[in-house]
Design an enzyme around this catalytic site. Structure first.
Site, PDB file in Angstrom:
ATOM      1  N   PHE A   1     -32.253 -14.501  30.804  1.00  0.00           N
ATOM      2  CA  PHE A   1     -32.750 -14.939  29.502  1.00  0.00           C
ATOM      3  C   PHE A   1     -32.317 -13.926  28.439  1.00  0.00           C
ATOM      4  O   PHE A   1     -32.501 -12.721  28.622  1.00  0.00           O
ATOM      5  CB  PHE A   1     -34.274 -15.091  29.517  1.00  0.00           C
ATOM      6  CG  PHE A   1     -34.805 -15.786  28.301  1.00  0.00           C
ATOM      7  CD1 PHE A   1     -34.564 -17.135  28.111  1.00  0.00           C
ATOM      8  CD2 PHE A   1     -35.513 -15.089  27.333  1.00  0.00           C
ATOM      9  CE1 PHE A   1     -35.039 -17.788  26.981  1.00  0.00           C
ATOM     10  CE2 PHE A   1     -35.990 -15.727  26.202  1.00  0.00           C
ATOM     11  CZ  PHE A   1     -35.748 -17.087  26.028  1.00  0.00           C
TER      12      PHE A   1
ATOM     13  N   ARG B   1     -32.613 -30.261  30.942  1.00  0.00           N
ATOM     14  CA  ARG B   1     -33.538 -29.497  31.774  1.00  0.00           C
ATOM     15  C   ARG B   1     -34.879 -30.218  31.882  1.00  0.00           C
ATOM     16  O   ARG B   1     -35.466 -30.611  30.879  1.00  0.00           O
ATOM     17  CB  ARG B   1     -33.730 -28.109  31.168  1.00  0.00           C
ATOM     18  CG  ARG B   1     -34.340 -27.091  32.081  1.00  0.00           C
ATOM     19  CD  ARG B   1     -34.327 -25.708  31.441  1.00  0.00           C
ATOM     20  NE  ARG B   1     -35.246 -25.632  30.312  1.00  0.00           N
ATOM     21  CZ  ARG B   1     -35.856 -24.514  29.921  1.00  0.00           C
ATOM     22  NH1 ARG B   1     -35.641 -23.390  30.566  1.00  0.00           N
ATOM     23  NH2 ARG B   1     -36.665 -24.524  28.886  1.00  0.00           N
TER      24      ARG B   1
END
Length: 425
Positions: A127, A384
């Site tokens: 991330f 997603r």
């Protein structure tokens, strides 16, 4: 071929089905985005109102004692500990994921400052905030951040590595590391491990102590259903907890905050990872979310909440993958998330060379809420979908794929309004 009747039969046999009643889910919404923001617990509005109107409004400052505000970070930390394989007294709920990462990574680097090791290793696909914070700390403290692909991990673990910083479940692909094996490999060369559990806590079983991990942090607003911007948590292995001051030495992490001495004396254990005055209203909301996850313990006895939730999560994601492949064949979708259970979190990620963002927007307009993540030079754009077994059922999976089929058949994803990027994707 799997049918709607098959999915309804699985729902009828699902022992966790009653857990859905803990949540407020808008009519007509199929919510597959709990990996970004969990659904609101029904108990949250009343509990937050109680904190505001009675504990704050009437109790005022007395409520630090009378309503037990003062020890909320530790009490909630003990609840998180039951979900991540930690012991009571090892976790605190406080601050944001990013701030907590800064604290624990600083502590890990402090342990290695005299070792001669100068590398911090992380995945290129980690991330971005984790990489930004690691880069900043490395520049400040004389370390070098080395970014790798997951396949390179075994070869890069050398005696030059000070800290291995990984996210347990990759935010974009849903791929999951073997925490115990990776930690053992890092320790074998003298490196410490820092784990980000943002997509793990409340989603997959985590065994921090059994894995002998060193540091971990995670967020409260995804699978823990704590609300937007909910406080995060920090865990430090007991063998490290009392050794180093974290960099944000605030009065709340002092050994005796109300002595008001001019010199800092850190609290014992993980308590020193607290900093300033705690966000009590937000912590109250987080506790409601934690209780929804811990409610699954009653379905699995001594095995804890996560074992029962994991079994359903795998069944849901297996079903979604199967239905997409059966019903959307030829539509240019590719599975990014690993099929192997041991390598998969609680989300399914699909890639497509064209239109991924617009397809997600068309689904959202139909009430099927997933999200989109931009691709890069190695991977196309991602659709997603997160599967939170507390409130997602098998008929939900069927219906979400049915909407996806219709989005393709009608071509509605090509409409201009679905191709205009929003600020939040």
């Amino acid at each position: 071929m799997t049918t709607l009747a098959d999915c309804r039969a699985l729902d009828a046999q699902d022992p966790l089905r009653a857990l859905r009643d803990q949540f407020t889910i808008p009519e007509g919404v199929l919510y597959l985005d709990g990996n970004s923001l969990g659904v609101m617990p029904k108990a949250a509005p009343a509990r937050i109102a109680e904190v505001v109107t009675r504990e704050w409004g009437e109790g005022l400052i007395r409520s630090w004692n009378t309503a037990s505000w003062f020890d909320l970070p530790q009490r909630l930390g003990d609840k998180v500990a039951r979900l991540i394989g930690a012991a009571p007294g090892e976790v605190v709920c406080t601050d944001s994921t990013s701030v907590n990462l800064y604290k624990v990574l600083f502590a890990a680097l402090s342990q290695q400052k005299d070792s001669g090791r100068k590398l911090v290793v992380s995945e290129r696909s980690n991330f971005p905030t984790d990489l930004y914070i690691a880069g900043s700390l490395c520049r400040e403290r004389g370390f070098t951040l080395k970014l790798i692909d997951a396949s390179e991990l075994p070869g890069v673990l050398t005696e030059d590595v000070a800290v291995l910083m990984l996210t347990h479940v990759n935010y974009r692909t849903g791929a999951m590391h073997d925490m115990k094996a990776v930690t053992a490999a890092a320790h074998a060369v003298g490196a410490l491990t820092v784990w980000d559990l943002a997509h793990s806590a409340g989603a997959v079983p985590v065994a921090l102590n059994d894995s002998n991990a060193d540091y971990a942090i995670g967020c409260g607003y995804k699978y823990l259903n704590g609300g937007p911007g909910a406080p995060a948590f920090a865990w430090v292995h007991a063998k490290h907890a009392g050794q180093f001051e974290q960099p944000l030495s605030g009065w709340w992490g002092h050994a005796a905050p109300f002595e008001f001495t001019p010199h800092y004396r850190p609290a014992p254990g993980v308590g020193r990872y607290l900093c300033g005055t705690q966000p009590i209203i937000a912590l109250a909301g987080l506790e409601c979310g934690l209780d929804t996850v811990l409610a699954a313990e009653s379905f699995n006895g001594d095995f804890g909440a996560m074992s029962a939730l994991r079994a359903k999560s795998l069944a849901l994601t297996d079903m979604f993958i199967r239905l997409v492949e059966e019903r959307c064949d030829g539509q240019g979708l590719s599975l990014v998330t690993p099929r192997e259970h041991a390598q998969r979190g609680s989300q399914v990620c699909l890639s497509r060379e064209e239109g991924a963002y617009a397809i997600v927007q068309a689904l959202i307009a139909r009430g099927v809420i997933g999200d989109y993540r931009a691709g890069d030079s190695q991977m196309p754009d991602i659709l997603r979908f997160g599967f939170t077994p507390l409130y997602i059922g098998f008929e939900d999976v069927w219906n979400s794929v049915e909407h996806l089929v219709q989005v393709f058949e009608t071509g509605e994803w090509r409409r201009p309004e679905f191709n205009r990027k929003n600020a939040v994707t």
